[in-house]
Structures are given as structure tokens and as C-alpha cells.
Design a protein around this motif. Sequence first.
Motif, PDB file in Angstrom:
ATOM      1  N   SER A  97      74.736 -26.281 -47.504  1.00 37.59           N
ATOM      2  CA  SER A  97      74.339 -25.428 -46.398  1.00 37.59           C
ATOM      3  C   SER A  97      75.461 -25.467 -45.389  1.00 37.59           C
ATOM      4  N   THR A  98      75.178 -25.100 -44.148  1.00 39.64           N
ATOM      5  CA  THR A  98      76.128 -25.266 -43.065  1.00 39.64           C
ATOM      6  C   THR A  98      75.617 -26.341 -42.141  1.00 39.64           C
TER       7      THR A  98
ATOM      8  N   TYR B  18      63.869 -19.760 -54.136  1.00 38.67           N
ATOM      9  CA  TYR B  18      65.238 -19.898 -53.644  1.00 38.67           C
ATOM     10  C   TYR B  18      66.051 -20.632 -54.709  1.00 38.67           C
TER      11      TYR B  18
ATOM     12  N   THR C  85      82.679 -20.514 -42.146  1.00 36.05           N
ATOM     13  CA  THR C  85      82.383 -19.086 -42.204  1.00 36.05           C
ATOM     14  C   THR C  85      80.887 -18.852 -42.395  1.00 36.05           C
ATOM     15  N   HIS C  86      80.358 -17.902 -41.650  1.00 37.62           N
ATOM     16  CA  HIS C  86      78.935 -17.579 -41.709  1.00 37.62           C
ATOM     17  C   HIS C  86      78.528 -17.185 -43.127  1.00 37.62           C
ATOM     18  N   ARG C  87      77.434 -17.753 -43.591  1.00 38.19           N
ATOM     19  CA  ARG C  87      76.832 -17.508 -44.890  1.00 38.19           C
ATOM     20  C   ARG C  87      77.622 -18.094 -46.058  1.00 38.19           C
ATOM     21  N   HIS C  88      78.631 -18.876 -45.786  1.00 35.22           N
ATOM     22  CA  HIS C  88      79.258 -19.626 -46.870  1.00 35.22           C
ATOM     23  C   HIS C  88      78.321 -20.755 -47.300  1.00 35.22           C
ATOM     24  N   PHE C  89      78.416 -21.119 -48.562  1.00 35.60           N
ATOM     25  CA  PHE C  89      77.576 -22.177 -49.119  1.00 35.60           C
ATOM     26  C   PHE C  89      78.437 -23.433 -49.232  1.00 35.60           C
TER      27      PHE C  89
ATOM     28  N   TYR D 154      69.483 -26.974 -39.109  1.00 38.00           N
ATOM     29  CA  TYR D 154      69.709 -26.200 -40.320  1.00 38.00           C
ATOM     30  C   TYR D 154      68.913 -26.793 -41.474  1.00 38.00           C
TER      31      TYR D 154
ATOM     32  N   TYR E  95      68.932 -22.082 -55.372  1.00 43.25           N
ATOM     33  CA  TYR E  95      70.161 -22.583 -54.770  1.00 43.25           C
ATOM     34  C   TYR E  95      71.163 -23.070 -55.808  1.00 43.25           C
TER      35      TYR E  95
END
Length: 410
Positions: A7-8, A279, A359-363, A383, A281
Amino acid sequence: MLSSMSSTTSTNPSSSLGMGYNKGKIHGKMEQQGLLVQFSQEKITRTYHFQVKDQIGSYMNYPVTNMHKASGGSGGLRVNSHLLIPVPSPDPADDYTLLVGDFFNKGHKSLKKILDSGLNLGRCDGVHLNGKVAKGDGKDEPLFTMEAGKTYKYRICNVGLKTAINFRFENHQMKLVEMEGSHTMQNEYKSLDVHVGQCFAVPVKADQDPEDYYVVASTRFTRRQVTATGIIRYKNGKGPASSELPPPPVGWAWSLNQFRTFRWNLTARAAIPNPQGSYKYGAINITRTIKLANTASEVDGKFRYALNGVLHDNEFKTPLKLAEYFNIAKKEFEYDTIPDNPPEKTETIQVKPIVPNITHRHFVEIIFENQETAIQSYHLSGYSFLAVAIETGTWSPEKRKNYNLLDARS
């Protein structure tokens, strides 16, 4: 140990509202009426009403400034499911919160002075259950009361400073149904290792002879075990609790193996109608790997912890998000002051803000590696994370073959 998550992350856990709440999912105005507070000679009660969007579960709140947590101020938080969303366990006869943890006889100012003198806190002075310790003289008031044949839900949280706690009921099994917002596979346990900041929800059936029974909390991974007890009383019970306490587990391997049994209930619905298992993942490509190794050392004569050789400096003239909003971030701090991999050797600890630029939405895959002899706990604030593995030794890419990419709990 290592714990790898995807996640972030935020490196500055500053929310005092509750352990594990997603700060982006709290809406509405807080109204104050309830929570007992001592102010001068006057007692004031405050209750906070707020809506948590797309989130359920068992959490806790505690003071986050300085060492105030050592003085108490902790509380349990419950977020119940929407009435239209089925819960994968029957409604209990009652819902109880048990806050367990270590305590130190010194006040928070004295403890801060110890750390600022270059020493660590050492072992705790005791363990408590909801701020109490049973004397075992037959005169102890019960923490809770149960009625034979009924099932009760206990939400157990470790609100201590540093010590992992093993929690167990005398002659009663615990069925784990939820931990910090995730419905789990409903395995039964005789005892649970509860690390600092963790919360478990366990139904317990009152299926024994009606009398008093002990609940036991004891320290884990310490040279000298410290134990505390409390009383659970059956309604109309006839008899004191047994003098023989249920034994604790031995060794760290037991704890790691128990962690691996904590798995998502893929068919259960949590806060939204979609099943948790929707989900996928494990099918998402990892875009960045960050390995964080914690070390302990002195900084200007004070005992401090660092990540990858850097101690986070939280003294800003302008709050981080405001600095970004007004485009003055470069004047206030630098991004990426720590590398994605720890240095081979940390001789001195640097003091600077730790603000990874992700970066936004990077895994993102994050590995926490403990290079110290004492257990470490991390508060991952605001988060959702998926704890996919825990192992001994040093992490390497080959360890990914041991990841749980199907039903790791969030």
C-alpha cells in the motif's frame, strides 16, 4: 522479523483519534458529550459522535504527544456494521472492551528524562487489565459478568508502551472473528499474543460451571515474565477462581506461527456489501519496494530510534501539507531523505524530516526489518495495509515466495 505490506504509507503518525482509522473516511462534525475528563476540580464528560465511512472494527485511542501515553488516557473504539450488512457471527449477549498493557511506576516526565539521558526504559513494572490487577484474595470485584450458556464478545487491545502481551481465559476458548476492521477466519485459540497497538475481537461462550474464572495477561519476549489477572464472574456463580493459572506459550516461533493463522474471511462483508475477497491484491504488480530497518542509538546524548539511519525531525515552521499547498516545500524540507534500502552499516544517526515521495495509486511493498534485540511495533497511520508475511532473518527477494497473496488480513 520482517513484515511485508502492500500500500502507501505515512511516516508521521499524528492522529490521536484511533488506532487504524482511515483518516480519509471520517466525516461530519464531532459533538462532545461522554468521556470522563479531569479538569482542575471539575469533572467534565465528553462523547464524540462521528461517522466512519466504509469501515468497521475494534480500535483504540490514546494520547500521542510526548510520553503522555504512559499516564493512561487510552480508550476502546467500536465501529459496528450497518444493519443491512450481515455480520459473519451471531450477535453477542454483551460487548466488552478489555484494554491490557504494560505500565511503569514512574510518570511520563520521568520516563522522558530517562530516554533523554541516553538510556532505554528497560522492563516494565507491571501489567494491567482495564487499569486493574486482581489481588487473588477472593475479594476482587469482577471485570465483567457472564451468564451461563450465553456468548459474549471481548474486544482486546494492547494499550501499553512497548511490551507484547499474551492474553488468555481460564478454561474458556476464544474464537477470533475480527481484528482492526477485518473479518477473519474463525479459528479458536487458548491464548493470543497481542502486540502493542493491536486489537482483537473474540466471542467467548460461557460454557463452564458457574463460578469465578481468571483472565490472564503476561509479558512476552522478556527475560522476566510479568503477569496480571482479572476476574470474570458467572451470574449466580458459586465458587472462587482456581489458584492454578493457565500457562503461557513459550518461544517466539509459537507467536510467528499464530500470526500465520490470521487470515481474511474472503466471503464476509465488512463495511460495504462487497465481500472482502473481491479485492484481488495478489494480482497487482508491485511498483516500488521500500525496506525500512530500525536501529537504536544516541543522538545528542538522548536515546532515539532511526529508520535507515535517519531520525525523523518533526519540528517544522510550516506543516508539511501546507508547505506543499503553498509551493514552499523546498524551503521547509527535502523529499526522500532516506534510501529505499538501509545502509550496510549505520555509524551515526542523522536527524532530518522523513518524507518519502510516493506516486499516487502506486502499489508499494514495504519491508520492516528489526535489527535490534527488542521487539518493535509500528503504527501505520491512516491507510490500509496487507500483512502478507512475517519471518526471521534478513529479507531478500526470494522471501516473496512465502507471501500470502490470497487472504492476508488488512
